[in-house]
Design a protein around this motif. Structure first.
Motif, PDB file in Angstrom:
ATOM      1  N   LYS A   1       0.874  -1.292  -0.030  1.00 12.51           N
ATOM      2  CA  LYS A   1      -0.118   0.157   0.152  1.00 12.51           C
ATOM      3  C   LYS A   1       0.962   1.363   0.135  1.00 12.51           C
ATOM      4  O   LYS A   1       1.886   1.518   0.829  1.00 12.51           O
ATOM      5  CB  LYS A   1      -1.001  -0.208   1.100  1.00 12.51           C
ATOM      6  N   ASN A   2       0.709   1.978  -0.792  1.00 15.22           N
ATOM      7  CA  ASN A   2       1.356   3.436  -0.981  1.00 15.22           C
ATOM      8  C   ASN A   2       0.985   4.277   0.320  1.00 15.22           C
ATOM      9  O   ASN A   2      -0.270   4.434   0.743  1.00 15.22           O
ATOM     10  CB  ASN A   2       0.926   4.204  -2.183  1.00 15.22           C
ATOM     11  N   PRO A   3       1.739   4.917   0.710  1.00 18.93           N
ATOM     12  CA  PRO A   3       1.573   6.100   1.896  1.00 18.93           C
ATOM     13  C   PRO A   3       0.552   7.148   1.475  1.00 18.93           C
ATOM     14  O   PRO A   3       0.660   7.507   0.290  1.00 18.93           O
ATOM     15  CB  PRO A   3       2.881   6.385   2.403  1.00 18.93           C
ATOM     16  N   SER A   4      -0.085   7.687   2.457  1.00 23.17           N
ATOM     17  CA  SER A   4      -0.772   8.707   1.961  1.00 23.17           C
ATOM     18  C   SER A   4       0.249   9.982   2.077  1.00 23.17           C
ATOM     19  O   SER A   4       1.141  10.128   2.138  1.00 23.17           O
ATOM     20  CB  SER A   4      -1.911   9.511   3.226  1.00 23.17           C
ATOM     21  N   ARG A   5      -0.194  11.211   1.218  1.00 20.53           N
ATOM     22  CA  ARG A   5       0.596  12.422   1.266  1.00 20.53           C
ATOM     23  C   ARG A   5       0.928  13.023   2.364  1.00 20.53           C
ATOM     24  O   ARG A   5       2.051  13.346   2.420  1.00 20.53           O
ATOM     25  CB  ARG A   5      -0.229  13.594   0.310  1.00 20.53           C
ATOM     26  N   LYS A   6       0.015  12.877   3.397  1.00 16.25           N
ATOM     27  CA  LYS A   6       0.372  13.309   4.740  1.00 16.25           C
ATOM     28  C   LYS A   6       1.487  12.609   5.528  1.00 16.25           C
ATOM     29  O   LYS A   6       2.330  13.257   6.000  1.00 16.25           O
ATOM     30  CB  LYS A   6      -0.853  13.253   5.731  1.00 16.25           C
ATOM     31  N   VAL A   7       1.362  11.333   5.123  1.00 16.05           N
ATOM     32  CA  VAL A   7       2.679  10.535   5.896  1.00 16.05           C
ATOM     33  C   VAL A   7       3.892  10.633   5.003  1.00 16.05           C
ATOM     34  O   VAL A   7       4.974  10.853   5.603  1.00 16.05           O
ATOM     35  CB  VAL A   7       1.985   9.253   5.674  1.00 16.05           C
ATOM     36  N   CYS A   8       3.664  11.036   3.654  1.00 23.37           N
ATOM     37  CA  CYS A   8       5.082  11.421   3.032  1.00 23.37           C
ATOM     38  C   CYS A   8       5.623  12.527   3.287  1.00 23.37           C
ATOM     39  O   CYS A   8       6.691  12.564   3.593  1.00 23.37           O
ATOM     40  CB  CYS A   8       4.703  11.386   1.350  1.00 23.37           C
TER      41      CYS A   8
ATOM     42  N   GLN B   1       2.743  10.403  -5.356  1.00 22.21           N
ATOM     43  CA  GLN B   1       2.472  10.763  -4.056  1.00 22.21           C
ATOM     44  C   GLN B   1       3.723  11.649  -3.264  1.00 22.21           C
ATOM     45  O   GLN B   1       3.410  12.555  -2.456  1.00 22.21           O
ATOM     46  CB  GLN B   1       2.170   9.277  -3.045  1.00 22.21           C
TER      47      GLN B   1
ATOM     48  N   ARG C   1       3.485  15.095  -4.892  1.00 26.48           N
ATOM     49  CA  ARG C   1       2.542  15.790  -4.370  1.00 26.48           C
ATOM     50  C   ARG C   1       2.996  16.242  -2.702  1.00 26.48           C
ATOM     51  O   ARG C   1       2.485  17.500  -2.320  1.00 26.48           O
ATOM     52  CB  ARG C   1       1.431  14.942  -4.085  1.00 26.48           C
TER      53      ARG C   1
END
Length: 169
Positions: free
Chosen positions: A8-15, A59, A62
């Motif tokens: 699963k790819n991380p969310s933008r916030k996690v990135c 991601q 972004r």
């Protein structure tokens, strides 16, 4: 569980949080960031945690765009300052250069002398003192304060005697 998390790819916030952490670690360890200029520079880290692919790349891009971090003159991200701080520092730097500013060490200890005065003529009195040949060399700085004029001087005794003689004249 690790297997599913890796897919699963991380969310933008996690990135964003991970990018901040990476940059802060870089600054704490090396004093400055000389490694990260673009989103692509972070991909090695993210690909070690998540499967590589266009979704992960987008991601991270972004997240970098959302952080809107300033860059130094060499193009590296600056994590501990905002763009506004960079603009303020640039303006201060220009003003310091234009005014030929230089740091001067004060070899002698400064003493403080306070002259209490009425507010009505305080600014005028300060201007007279600053333009007076008699006072030249008697103080390092004089400034208008709420209740009077504050002097920083290396010759407190001389300044005090001069002021006292003028008050009693």
């Amino acid at each position: 569980m690790e297997q599913t998390a890796k897919h699963k790819n991380p969310s933008r916030k996690v990135c964003e949080e991970q990018i901040k952490r990476i940059l802060m670690t870089e600054v704490l360890e090396k004093g400055i960031n000389h490694q990260f200029k673009t989103a692509a520079d972070f991909m090695k880290y993210f690909e070690s945690l998540y499967p590589a692919g266009p979704g992960l790349t987008k991601q991270v891009q972004r997240a970098v765009k959302s952080l809107d971090m300033p860059k130094d003159s060499d193009g590296y991200f600056i994590i501990n300052k905002t763009k506004e701080q960079i603009h303020q520092e640039d303006a201060l730097s220009q003003a310091l250069k234009q005014t030929s500013a230089e740091i001067q060490e004060m070899d002698q200890p400064m003493e403080v002398l306070f002259l209490r005065t009425d507010a009505s003529y305080r600014s005028y009195l300060l201007e007279l003192i600053q333009n007076s040949e008699t006072f030249r060399g008697k103080y390092v700085t004089a400034m208008n304060t709420t209740d009077g004029i504050l002097f920083y001087t290396t010759t407190k005794h001389q300044l005090k005697m001069l002021l006292q003689s003028l008050i009693e004249k």
